[in-house]
Design an enzyme around this catalytic site. Structure first.
Site, PDB file in Angstrom:
ATOM      1  N   GLU A 137       4.407   3.071 -11.097  1.00  0.00           N
ATOM      2  CA  GLU A 137       5.275   2.138 -10.354  1.00  0.00           C
ATOM      3  C   GLU A 137       6.928   2.612 -10.217  1.00  0.00           C
ATOM      4  OE1 GLU A 137       6.599  -1.670 -12.662  1.00  0.00           O
ATOM      5  OE2 GLU A 137       4.588  -1.719 -11.852  1.00  0.00           O
ATOM      6  N   GLU A 184     -10.677  -6.337   3.602  1.00  0.00           N
ATOM      7  CA  GLU A 184     -11.570  -7.175   4.161  1.00  0.00           C
ATOM      8  C   GLU A 184     -11.282  -7.429   5.567  1.00  0.00           C
ATOM      9  OE1 GLU A 184     -10.438 -10.449   1.451  1.00  0.00           O
ATOM     10  OE2 GLU A 184     -11.938  -9.945   0.071  1.00  0.00           O
TER      11      GLU A 184
END
Length: 272
Positions: free
Chosen positions: A113, A82
């Site tokens: 992960e 953004e």
């Protein structure tokens, strides 16, 4: 690590959720969510330190990286992605990295992960170096992918920060600038996409917004560098220009924006 207790995995303060009326479920989630800004308020000085060091590095040509897995990784990508439309900066200035790559944005990638090497490899794809700042994000504070990435960063003289929801976690040990958000147990036990994720989102908003203001991407309180990528933003930009350039009507303001691409560039074209 023996005495380390994960607050995020502690049992919910609420029992028999399946028997609760919907209104009660929503009320209790809301009550829990209200705790989040107070947990953040306690660590504003730590957030400030991380912002200031990131601004220094970025003014000297460095970049900001966020790295995480699961919800934390998704929030990293959202905040980074953004920055270009909001502030008109290069997509290479704030970079979000998620364990498992783009696929992991919409579906879980098994064992991504758990890798002790992939985090550093993913950072190296962007030629990460000691001009940059890398922030590791993990609610648990124990995600191997993120911890190992920060450890490698430190070995290469790269400044590290972290955002975690478990104080005293192994991730904190690898961060020069740790941010620990003790929001407490989740409404649904261990569901860290809730309060933990909300707290991370709010802090990422704080970090990127404060940095962009410090880098001169905001004039007064306006996003003068935003990318004018749709009619709503073009309209907002035209109204900003009318305010900044007295005597400019809407049609002229819009024409200037289309020509120059941002409020700031349009203002400069008019000698402002």
């Amino acid at each position: 690590m023996g005495s380390f207790i994960k607050i995020t995995e502690q049992p919910s303060d609420y029992r028999h959720l399946e028997k609760m009326p919907v209104a009660e479920i929503l009320t209790h989630i809301n009550e829990e969510d209200k705790k989040v800004p107070y947990a953040i308020e306690k660590v504003i000085p730590e957030i400030e330190k991380l912002v200031l060091v990131a601004v220094d590095k970025m003014l000297a040509g460095g970049r900001l990286f966020y790295i995480g897995a699961g919800t934390s990784g998704r929030l990293a990508i959202v905040d980074a992605s953004e920055c270009p439309p909001t502030y008109g900066v290069s997509p290479n200035l704030v970079i979000g990295i998620i364990a498992g790559g783009k696929k992991a944005m919409t579906q879980p990638v098994e064992f991504a992960e758990d890798s002790l090497t992939q985090g550093w490899e993913d950072l190296q794809k962007h030629n990460v170096n000691n001009k940059d700042v890398v922030i590791g994000i993990a609610a648990s504070g124990t995600t191997p992918y993120v911890i190992a990435a920060l450890k490698s960063c430190r070995q290469h003289g790269i400044i590290t920060g972290c955002i975690t929801n478990n104080p005293g976690s192994p991730l904190t040990e690898q961060a020069d600038y740790p941010i620990e958000l003790a929001v407490g147990p989740e409404f649904v036990t261990g569901s860290t996409r809730m309060k933990s994720g909300t707290s991370q989102k709010l802090v990422l908003n704080m970090i990127s917004t404060a940095i962009m203001i410090q880098l001169g991407r905001v004039d007064d309180n306006k996003m003068v560098n935003m990318q004018l990528s749709n009619q709503k933003l073009l309209d907002r930009g035209a109204k900003m220009l009318m305010e900044k350039l007295p005597g400019t009507d809407y049609t002229k303001a819009k024409a200037l924006l289309v020509k120059y691409g941002s409020v700031k560039e349009a203002m400069e074209s008019q000698g402002r």
